[in-house]
Design an enzyme around this catalytic site. Structure first.
Site, PDB file in Angstrom:
ATOM      1  N   LYS A 162       0.844  -1.215   0.000  1.00 45.82           N
ATOM      2  CA  LYS A 162       0.000   0.000   0.000  1.00 45.82           C
ATOM      3  C   LYS A 162       0.868   1.249   0.000  1.00 45.82           C
ATOM      4  O   LYS A 162       0.624   2.192  -0.743  1.00 45.82           O
ATOM      5  CB  LYS A 162      -0.901   0.011   1.243  1.00 45.82           C
ATOM      6  CG  LYS A 162      -2.101  -0.903   1.161  1.00 45.82           C
ATOM      7  CD  LYS A 162      -2.780  -1.054   2.516  1.00 45.82           C
ATOM      8  CE  LYS A 162      -3.835  -2.144   2.470  1.00 45.82           C
ATOM      9  NZ  LYS A 162      -4.253  -2.620   3.777  1.00 45.82           N
ATOM     10  N   GLN A 198      -5.002  -1.392   9.749  1.00 44.29           N
ATOM     11  CA  GLN A 198      -4.925  -2.735   9.175  1.00 44.29           C
ATOM     12  C   GLN A 198      -5.578  -3.758  10.109  1.00 44.29           C
ATOM     13  O   GLN A 198      -5.289  -3.799  11.304  1.00 44.29           O
ATOM     14  CB  GLN A 198      -3.446  -3.093   8.922  1.00 44.29           C
ATOM     15  CG  GLN A 198      -3.220  -4.406   8.216  1.00 44.29           C
ATOM     16  CD  GLN A 198      -3.698  -4.430   6.768  1.00 44.29           C
ATOM     17  OE1 GLN A 198      -3.744  -3.400   6.101  1.00 44.29           O
ATOM     18  NE2 GLN A 198      -4.067  -5.594   6.287  1.00 44.29           N
ATOM     19  N   ASP A 244     -11.448   2.860   4.208  1.00 41.37           N
ATOM     20  CA  ASP A 244     -11.898   1.466   4.145  1.00 41.37           C
ATOM     21  C   ASP A 244     -13.420   1.370   4.035  1.00 41.37           C
ATOM     22  O   ASP A 244     -13.951   0.314   3.684  1.00 41.37           O
ATOM     23  CB  ASP A 244     -11.492   0.726   5.432  1.00 41.37           C
ATOM     24  CG  ASP A 244     -10.216  -0.088   5.277  1.00 41.37           C
ATOM     25  OD1 ASP A 244      -9.973  -0.606   4.174  1.00 41.37           O
ATOM     26  OD2 ASP A 244      -9.483  -0.197   6.279  1.00 41.37           O
TER      27      ASP A 244
HETATM   28  N1  GUN Z   1      -6.976  -6.671   6.165  1.00 37.47           N
HETATM   29  C1  GUN Z   1      -7.207  -7.390   5.043  1.00 37.47           C
HETATM   30  N2  GUN Z   1      -7.882  -6.649   4.139  1.00 37.47           N
HETATM   31  C2  GUN Z   1      -8.064  -5.436   4.693  1.00 37.47           C
HETATM   32  C3  GUN Z   1      -8.673  -4.232   4.232  1.00 37.47           C
HETATM   33  O1  GUN Z   1      -9.210  -4.131   3.122  1.00 37.47           O
HETATM   34  N3  GUN Z   1      -8.649  -3.194   5.116  1.00 37.47           N
HETATM   35  C4  GUN Z   1      -8.074  -3.278   6.346  1.00 37.47           C
HETATM   36  N4  GUN Z   1      -8.113  -2.202   7.126  1.00 37.47           N
HETATM   37  N5  GUN Z   1      -7.510  -4.380   6.789  1.00 37.47           N
HETATM   38  C5  GUN Z   1      -7.508  -5.446   5.966  1.00 37.47           C
END
Ligand code: GUN
Length: 300
Positions: A54, A98, A121
């Protein structure tokens, strides 16, 4: 194989290109650089890989990337204090915590402490409510990516029968809301659904998001249907050598591709779209925060 392959890798690169163009305009015309903060608590290896990826892509599209890596035993109070600081920081337009979080932290409490306008998100309860009532919101990245691919392939989705397999808050439920928003007739199927094969056989669009390797066989698929495979499962691959593994989706690719009209592969389908949509959401959040026009085609 008769189905058209929907190439998520190529599509995601296109989305990132659009994001980069918009970011360049924001910076040139308004002196604004969107900023995304990612918070990682603990050292889960898969999460570390995602966060690194990311961060790299955020910088590649011209945005600021800020990473906060916290000890696995970080207290809830300390995490909430960091989120409050990021909420108040005008240089930060998107905040992602996360998941999963270590067990001693209340995930709902933490997510709902993020400013909904910065919740890239789309997990905050306010954004869930806004999406459910058809109002402008931040939309969860994976379902947004699926919607973009479906719109790109079909144009209008109006009147189509869609079956979403899986009822998670992160994918299944928001996916169903988005398809409903595009005037599909939507069924959410799950582990307790009776006659699942027959339910899936009615669908013009199948979105599989259950997390079970190759669960959907080709004889569940209506000929010509579009299959979007959200699953990422690692299975043994003895054909590649002793101890080797490979990634597969929630659908059995070969048998489904022989019947479907279009299908996403795993890897290289939905996966790459998730981070592309995170970047799209960050630029959208930045535009909204500054009262500027949002990028077209990058929101629901
Ligand atoms: N962990 C796995 N996929 C995601 C996601 O799309 N967002 C977040 N915040 N954590 C994750």
């Amino acid at each position: 194989m008769t189905a058209t392959l929907i190439d998520g890798k190529e599509f995601a690169a296109r989305v990132r290109g659009q994001v980069a163009e918009h970011v360049a305009r924001l910076t040139a015309d308004h002196g604004i650089k969107p900023g995304l903060a990612v918070v990682l608590v603990g050292e889960d290896p898969a999460s570390q890989v995602y966060v690194r990826s990311k961060g790299k892509m955020t910088v590649e599209v011209g945005m600021n990337s800020v990473e906060h890596k916290l000890d696995v035993d970080t207290s809830e109070a300390d995490l909430l204090a960091l989120i409050a600081k990021l909420n108040a920081d005008p240089a930060i337009h998107g905040i992602l915590v996360q998941l999963p979080l270590p067990g001693h932290l209340d995930e709902d409490l933490v997510i709902n402490s993020i400013d909904p306008a910065k919740d890239v998100d789309g997990f905050h309860i306010s954004n869930v409510g806004l999406l459910g009532t058809g109002q402008k919101s931040m939309v969860p990245c994976t379902p947004l990516g699926c919607l973009m691919m479906l719109r790109d392939h079909h144009g209008s989705l109006s009147g189509m029968d869609a079956v979403v397999i899986g009822r998670s808050n992160i994918v299944g439920k928001p996916m169903a809301q988005l398809l409903l928003g595009d005037s599909c007739t939507v069924t959410i199927a799950h582990s307790r659904t009776r006659d699942l094969p027959d339910v899936v056989r009615r669908a013009d669009i199948v979105v599989a998001a259950v997390g079970r390797a190759q669960m959907v066989p080709g004889d569940w698929i209506k000929p010509g249907a579009t299959v979007i495979d959200v699953g990422i499962n690692r299975i043994d691959a003895p054909e590649k050598g002793a101890g080797k593994t490979r990634l597969v989706g929630d659908v059995d690719f070969d048998s489904c591709a022989a019947v479907a009209g279009a299908i996403t592969p795993v890897p290289g389908g939905v996966g790459p779209m998730t981070i592309a949509c995170l970047l799209a959401n960050t630029v959208t959040a930045c535009c909204r925060a500054n009262g500027l026009a949002e990028p077209e085609g990058l929101t629901a």
